[in-house]
Design a protein around this motif. Sequence first.
Motif, PDB file in Angstrom:
ATOM      1  N   ASN A  32       0.828  -1.213   0.000  1.00  0.00           N
ATOM      2  CA  ASN A  32       0.000   0.000   0.000  1.00  0.00           C
ATOM      3  C   ASN A  32       0.860   1.261   0.000  1.00  0.00           C
ATOM      4  OD1 ASN A  32      -2.385  -1.444  -0.019  1.00  0.00           O
ATOM      5  ND2 ASN A  32      -2.703  -1.288   2.190  1.00  0.00           N
ATOM      6  N   ASP A  33       1.985   1.239   0.737  1.00  0.00           N
ATOM      7  CA  ASP A  33       2.891   2.393   0.765  1.00  0.00           C
ATOM      8  C   ASP A  33       3.470   2.682  -0.615  1.00  0.00           C
ATOM      9  OD1 ASP A  33       2.457   2.590   3.480  1.00  0.00           O
ATOM     10  OD2 ASP A  33       4.404   1.726   4.054  1.00  0.00           O
ATOM     11  N   ARG A  34       3.425   1.703  -1.484  1.00  0.00           N
ATOM     12  CA  ARG A  34       3.975   1.841  -2.836  1.00  0.00           C
ATOM     13  C   ARG A  34       2.880   1.827  -3.905  1.00  0.00           C
ATOM     14  NH1 ARG A  34       6.956  -0.273   0.855  1.00  0.00           N
ATOM     15  NH2 ARG A  34       9.200   0.055   0.888  1.00  0.00           N
ATOM     16  N   ASP A  35       1.644   2.066  -3.480  1.00  0.00           N
ATOM     17  CA  ASP A  35       0.479   2.087  -4.379  1.00  0.00           C
ATOM     18  C   ASP A  35       0.330   0.797  -5.178  1.00  0.00           C
ATOM     19  OD1 ASP A  35      -0.372   4.659  -3.592  1.00  0.00           O
ATOM     20  OD2 ASP A  35       1.101   5.572  -4.939  1.00  0.00           O
ATOM     21  N   ARG A  36       0.499  -0.350  -4.501  1.00  0.00           N
ATOM     22  CA  ARG A  36       0.334  -1.669  -5.120  1.00  0.00           C
ATOM     23  C   ARG A  36      -0.675  -2.461  -4.310  1.00  0.00           C
ATOM     24  NH1 ARG A  36       3.226  -1.395  -9.959  1.00  0.00           N
ATOM     25  NH2 ARG A  36       5.153  -0.324  -9.546  1.00  0.00           N
ATOM     26  N   VAL A  43       0.390 -11.989  -8.923  1.00  0.00           N
ATOM     27  CA  VAL A  43       0.475 -12.204 -10.370  1.00  0.00           C
ATOM     28  C   VAL A  43       1.843 -11.755 -10.893  1.00  0.00           C
ATOM     29  CG1 VAL A  43      -0.486 -11.528 -12.616  1.00  0.00           C
ATOM     30  CG2 VAL A  43      -2.014 -12.092 -10.712  1.00  0.00           C
ATOM     31  N   ALA A  44       2.354 -10.626 -10.398  1.00  0.00           N
ATOM     32  CA  ALA A  44       3.680 -10.148 -10.815  1.00  0.00           C
ATOM     33  C   ALA A  44       4.756 -11.166 -10.430  1.00  0.00           C
ATOM     34  CB  ALA A  44       3.970  -8.789 -10.183  1.00  0.00           C
ATOM     35  N   CYS A  45       4.636 -11.765  -9.240  1.00  0.00           N
ATOM     36  CA  CYS A  45       5.608 -12.784  -8.816  1.00  0.00           C
ATOM     37  C   CYS A  45       5.543 -14.002  -9.727  1.00  0.00           C
ATOM     38  CB  CYS A  45       5.347 -13.196  -7.370  1.00  0.00           C
ATOM     39  SG  CYS A  45       5.828 -11.941  -6.176  1.00  0.00           S
ATOM     40  N   LEU A  46       4.354 -14.426 -10.093  1.00  0.00           N
ATOM     41  CA  LEU A  46       4.213 -15.573 -11.005  1.00  0.00           C
ATOM     42  C   LEU A  46       4.816 -15.247 -12.365  1.00  0.00           C
ATOM     43  CD1 LEU A  46       0.604 -16.733 -10.056  1.00  0.00           C
ATOM     44  CD2 LEU A  46       2.769 -17.805  -9.394  1.00  0.00           C
ATOM     45  N   ASN A  47       4.598 -14.028 -12.855  1.00  0.00           N
ATOM     46  CA  ASN A  47       5.198 -13.615 -14.126  1.00  0.00           C
ATOM     47  C   ASN A  47       6.720 -13.600 -14.042  1.00  0.00           C
ATOM     48  OD1 ASN A  47       2.979 -13.182 -15.898  1.00  0.00           O
ATOM     49  ND2 ASN A  47       2.484 -11.306 -14.777  1.00  0.00           N
ATOM     50  N   ALA A  48       7.261 -13.102 -12.933  1.00  0.00           N
ATOM     51  CA  ALA A  48       8.718 -13.073 -12.760  1.00  0.00           C
ATOM     52  C   ALA A  48       9.282 -14.488 -12.686  1.00  0.00           C
ATOM     53  CB  ALA A  48       9.078 -12.284 -11.499  1.00  0.00           C
ATOM     54  N   ALA A  55      16.790 -17.166 -11.368  1.00  0.00           N
ATOM     55  CA  ALA A  55      17.123 -15.886 -10.728  1.00  0.00           C
ATOM     56  C   ALA A  55      16.057 -15.489  -9.706  1.00  0.00           C
ATOM     57  CB  ALA A  55      17.283 -14.790 -11.782  1.00  0.00           C
ATOM     58  N   PHE A  56      14.803 -15.681 -10.069  1.00  0.00           N
ATOM     59  CA  PHE A  56      13.722 -15.297  -9.158  1.00  0.00           C
ATOM     60  C   PHE A  56      13.759 -16.144  -7.892  1.00  0.00           C
ATOM     61  CE2 PHE A  56       9.248 -15.322  -7.734  1.00  0.00           C
ATOM     62  CZ  PHE A  56       9.084 -13.961  -7.521  1.00  0.00           C
ATOM     63  N   LEU A  57      13.906 -17.453  -8.043  1.00  0.00           N
ATOM     64  CA  LEU A  57      13.937 -18.339  -6.870  1.00  0.00           C
ATOM     65  C   LEU A  57      15.190 -18.108  -6.032  1.00  0.00           C
ATOM     66  CD1 LEU A  57      12.504 -21.601  -8.434  1.00  0.00           C
ATOM     67  CD2 LEU A  57      11.359 -20.030  -6.853  1.00  0.00           C
TER      68      LEU A  57
END
Length: 94
Positions: A32-36, A43-48, A55-57
């Motif tokens: 919320n502090d970052r307007d997310r 969903v962004a994590c799944l896309n990454a 790299a993500f893991l």
Amino acid sequence: MASRRGDRHRDPSGLTVRPGAELKQQATDALNDRDREMRAFVVACLNALVADPDAFLERLNEHWPAEKPRGRPRKPTPSQPAPPEQGSSKETEN
């Protein structure tokens, strides 16, 4: 007559995750502090993950939760002794 099919908009393989209340609140506050918002973050994590799994893991290694046992706990087997009953010992009176 009503249709017997399920809701067309519901994914039958939906994902349910239940983090601890404190962790969820801290994550919600950070987003919320970052307007997310949380759903978009997941969903962004799944896309990454799909874009670059190694790299993500690797980035998540230090944050990975301990594995929890799945399913119901096993019932005690008959060969295991039963726990002692409360109040079954006799005390001697003087």
